[in-house]
Design a protein around this motif. Structure first.
Motif, PDB file in Angstrom:
ATOM      1  N   SER A  28     -15.004   4.414   3.080  1.00  0.00           N
ATOM      2  CA  SER A  28     -15.464   4.849   4.406  1.00  0.00           C
ATOM      3  C   SER A  28     -16.158   6.211   4.337  1.00  0.00           C
ATOM      4  CB  SER A  28     -14.293   4.890   5.391  1.00  0.00           C
ATOM      5  OG  SER A  28     -13.448   5.968   5.062  1.00  0.00           O
ATOM      6  N   THR A  29     -15.929   6.957   3.274  1.00  0.00           N
ATOM      7  CA  THR A  29     -16.625   8.241   3.134  1.00  0.00           C
ATOM      8  C   THR A  29     -17.952   8.051   2.382  1.00  0.00           C
ATOM      9  OG1 THR A  29     -15.576   8.758   1.013  1.00  0.00           O
ATOM     10  CG2 THR A  29     -14.417   9.494   3.005  1.00  0.00           C
ATOM     11  N   GLU A  30     -18.156   6.849   1.855  1.00  0.00           N
ATOM     12  CA  GLU A  30     -19.357   6.624   1.030  1.00  0.00           C
ATOM     13  C   GLU A  30     -20.372   5.675   1.666  1.00  0.00           C
ATOM     14  OE1 GLU A  30     -16.657   6.884  -3.055  1.00  0.00           O
ATOM     15  OE2 GLU A  30     -17.648   5.016  -2.542  1.00  0.00           O
ATOM     16  N   LYS A  31     -19.889   4.785   2.556  1.00  0.00           N
ATOM     17  CA  LYS A  31     -20.787   3.729   3.061  1.00  0.00           C
ATOM     18  C   LYS A  31     -20.807   3.703   4.583  1.00  0.00           C
ATOM     19  CE  LYS A  31     -20.496   0.912  -0.961  1.00  0.00           C
ATOM     20  NZ  LYS A  31     -20.780  -0.291  -1.591  1.00  0.00           N
ATOM     21  N   GLY A  79      -8.525  -6.754   9.808  1.00  0.00           N
ATOM     22  CA  GLY A  79      -7.630  -6.099  10.772  1.00  0.00           C
ATOM     23  C   GLY A  79      -6.923  -4.913  10.140  1.00  0.00           C
ATOM     24  N   PHE A  80      -6.546  -5.062   8.881  1.00  0.00           N
ATOM     25  CA  PHE A  80      -5.886  -3.990   8.134  1.00  0.00           C
ATOM     26  C   PHE A  80      -6.852  -2.800   7.992  1.00  0.00           C
ATOM     27  CE2 PHE A  80      -3.540  -3.406   3.716  1.00  0.00           C
ATOM     28  CZ  PHE A  80      -2.955  -2.241   4.173  1.00  0.00           C
ATOM     29  N   ALA A  81      -8.090  -3.105   7.592  1.00  0.00           N
ATOM     30  CA  ALA A  81      -9.082  -2.037   7.393  1.00  0.00           C
ATOM     31  C   ALA A  81      -9.366  -1.305   8.711  1.00  0.00           C
ATOM     32  CB  ALA A  81     -10.374  -2.636   6.838  1.00  0.00           C
ATOM     33  N   PHE A 117      -5.467  -1.284  -1.324  1.00  0.00           N
ATOM     34  CA  PHE A 117      -6.527  -1.562  -0.354  1.00  0.00           C
ATOM     35  C   PHE A 117      -6.710  -0.356   0.574  1.00  0.00           C
ATOM     36  CE2 PHE A 117      -7.841  -3.387   3.782  1.00  0.00           C
ATOM     37  CZ  PHE A 117      -8.985  -4.073   3.409  1.00  0.00           C
ATOM     38  N   LEU A 118      -5.595   0.229   0.991  1.00  0.00           N
ATOM     39  CA  LEU A 118      -5.657   1.375   1.904  1.00  0.00           C
ATOM     40  C   LEU A 118      -6.465   2.520   1.286  1.00  0.00           C
ATOM     41  CD1 LEU A 118      -2.974   2.859   4.164  1.00  0.00           C
ATOM     42  CD2 LEU A 118      -3.821   4.324   2.360  1.00  0.00           C
ATOM     43  N   LYS A 119      -6.174   2.829   0.036  1.00  0.00           N
ATOM     44  CA  LYS A 119      -6.888   3.936  -0.621  1.00  0.00           C
ATOM     45  C   LYS A 119      -8.368   3.571  -0.805  1.00  0.00           C
ATOM     46  CE  LYS A 119      -5.190   6.997  -2.953  1.00  0.00           C
ATOM     47  NZ  LYS A 119      -4.313   6.957  -4.116  1.00  0.00           N
ATOM     48  N   THR A 120      -8.624   2.303  -1.150  1.00  0.00           N
ATOM     49  CA  THR A 120     -10.010   1.870  -1.373  1.00  0.00           C
ATOM     50  C   THR A 120     -10.820   1.993  -0.078  1.00  0.00           C
ATOM     51  OG1 THR A 120      -9.237   0.324  -3.026  1.00  0.00           O
ATOM     52  CG2 THR A 120     -11.443  -0.064  -2.183  1.00  0.00           C
ATOM     53  N   TYR A 158       0.854  -1.198   0.000  1.00  0.00           N
ATOM     54  CA  TYR A 158       0.000   0.000   0.000  1.00  0.00           C
ATOM     55  C   TYR A 158       0.882   1.237   0.000  1.00  0.00           C
ATOM     56  CZ  TYR A 158       1.245   0.359   4.933  1.00  0.00           C
ATOM     57  OH  TYR A 158       1.952   0.463   6.100  1.00  0.00           O
ATOM     58  N   SER A 159       0.300   2.337  -0.445  1.00  0.00           N
ATOM     59  CA  SER A 159       0.954   3.644  -0.308  1.00  0.00           C
ATOM     60  C   SER A 159      -0.146   4.684  -0.480  1.00  0.00           C
ATOM     61  CB  SER A 159       2.051   3.825  -1.356  1.00  0.00           C
ATOM     62  OG  SER A 159       1.486   4.187  -2.590  1.00  0.00           O
ATOM     63  N   LEU A 160       0.214   5.943  -0.300  1.00  0.00           N
ATOM     64  CA  LEU A 160      -0.794   6.988  -0.470  1.00  0.00           C
ATOM     65  C   LEU A 160      -0.987   7.319  -1.937  1.00  0.00           C
ATOM     66  CD1 LEU A 160       0.150   9.388   2.478  1.00  0.00           C
ATOM     67  CD2 LEU A 160      -1.728   7.737   2.379  1.00  0.00           C
TER      68      LEU A 160
END
Ligand SMILES: NC(=O)c1ccc[n+]([C@@H]2O[C@H](COP(=O)([O-])OP(=O)(O)OC[C@H]3O[C@@H](n4cnc5c(N)ncnc54)[C@H](OP(=O)(O)O)[C@@H]3O)[C@@H](O)[C@H]2O)c1
Length: 293
Positions: free
Chosen positions: A166-169, A228-230, A158-161, A151-153
């Motif tokens: 989280s802002t939509e659902k 756990g990651f999420a 997955f991190l970006k997804t 992952y990265s910014l």
């Protein structure tokens, strides 16, 4: 040292592009200059540059899409690295290449070591394994760095997804029975920088040393599930207030590509040979997500 970096627009490639330049003269080629799906373009481009080191951070990484595009995935991940390696041989260069935990089937319950038999369960894993084999066959100084859950910014991950969803659902159902090691692209690039510096001091290309060529596992320490990651992503992003996470088994989230249930890699070899201590994934993700603010 002339370093040719392929794939600078990717997560790992982007980080490498910012940090390996101090080890020599850095030259980069993007998809427009060298398209790995067109293998004929690879050798001429490398012959023209005459690099000492080739770092290949480019790959076909769309794991599910690969099931529908097996030939393209195999060309980019399986055939192209072999051509790079054989051209490296012609110009006397070494090759640093990245591979994946998805070369394993995930049936183990203990950390995977470099000598464990690969047995990929999807097209992407098979194509990456083919790339590993093609590089090894070329018999050049090479490093295949197997990593996982990158992952990265920047770029897709997955991190970006999760941050976006989280802002939509209100609720996110996330798989809780696949276990792996989330690995920050920056951590991979910093380790690569260390390794390349070490190899260069040891005159890797002039005095080939078999212990400095091979497959090395390189992931952040520790492991978790996608759930756990999420959870950690939302906790650290401050975006957990409105979004509920619900752990589900893989069977409730069917995907085109099968995935290993357990793909945690052992980093002991890279520690022993190159003295690389990878950060724990919980520390790496904290630094990564702090960086934005
Ligand atoms: N992502 C993961 O979770 C993960 C896990 C384990 C191992 N790995 C391995 O780690 C390495 C780096 O992955 P990453 O996540 O940084 O990849 P990424 O962000 O998906 O970037 C892929 C890079 O490959 C380039 N590329 C793809 N197809 C190409 C083509 N036909 N010709 C030229 N360039 C092409 C892309 O260029 P464009 O920008 O032009 O598309 C991009 O620069 C790869 O070897 C990957 O297999 C990744």
């Amino acid at each position: 040292m002339k370093i040719l970096l392929i794939g600078k627009t990717g997560q790992v490639g982007g980080e490498l592009n910012s940090i390996v330049g101090d080890l020599g003269t850095l030259i980069t080629l993007d998809r427009e200059q060298m398209d790995l799906s067109k293998p004929n373009s690879i050798e001429p481009a490398i012959l023209e540059i005459q690099p000492d080191i080739i770092i290949n951070a480019a790959a076909y990484t769309a794991v599910d899409k690969a099931e529908d595009e097996p030939e393209l995935a195999m060309t980019v991940n399986g055939v192209a690295p072999g051509i790079m390696a054989n051209t490296a041989k012609k110009v006397g260069a070494g090759l640093i290449h990245y591979s994946t935990d998805y070369v394993f089937d995930g049936h183990s319950d203990k950390l995977y070591r470099e000598e464990d038999s690969p047995c990929p369960v999807n097209v992407y894993g098979k194509s990456k394994l083919a790339g590993e084999k093609a590089i090894i066959e070329a018999k050049i100084p090479y490093l295949i760095l197997r990593t996982s859950w990158v992952y990265s910014l920047h770029g897709k991950s997955f991190l970006k997804t999760i941050k976006k969803l989280s802002t939509e659902k209100d609720t996110l159902r996330i798989v809780d029975d696949q276990i792996g090691s989330p690995t920050w692209a920056r951590s991979i690039a910093l380790a690569t920088h260390e390794i390349l510096g070490y190899c260069s001091r040891k005159e890797w290309l002039k005095k080939p040393d078999p212990s400095l060529s091979g497959i090395f596992h390189l992931t952040c320490q520790g492991n978790t599930s996608w759930y756990g990651f999420a959870k950690e992503i939302l906790k650290l992003s401050g975006e957990d207030l409105n979004t509920q996470l619900s752990p589900i088994p893989t069977s409730e989230y069917p995907t085109p590509a099968a995935r290993p249930l357990y793909s945690v890699l052992c980093n002991e070899k890279v520690k022993n040979i190159f003295d690389i201590e990878m950060p724990h994934w919980l520390n790496a993700i904290k630094i990564c997500l702090n960086e934005k603010s």
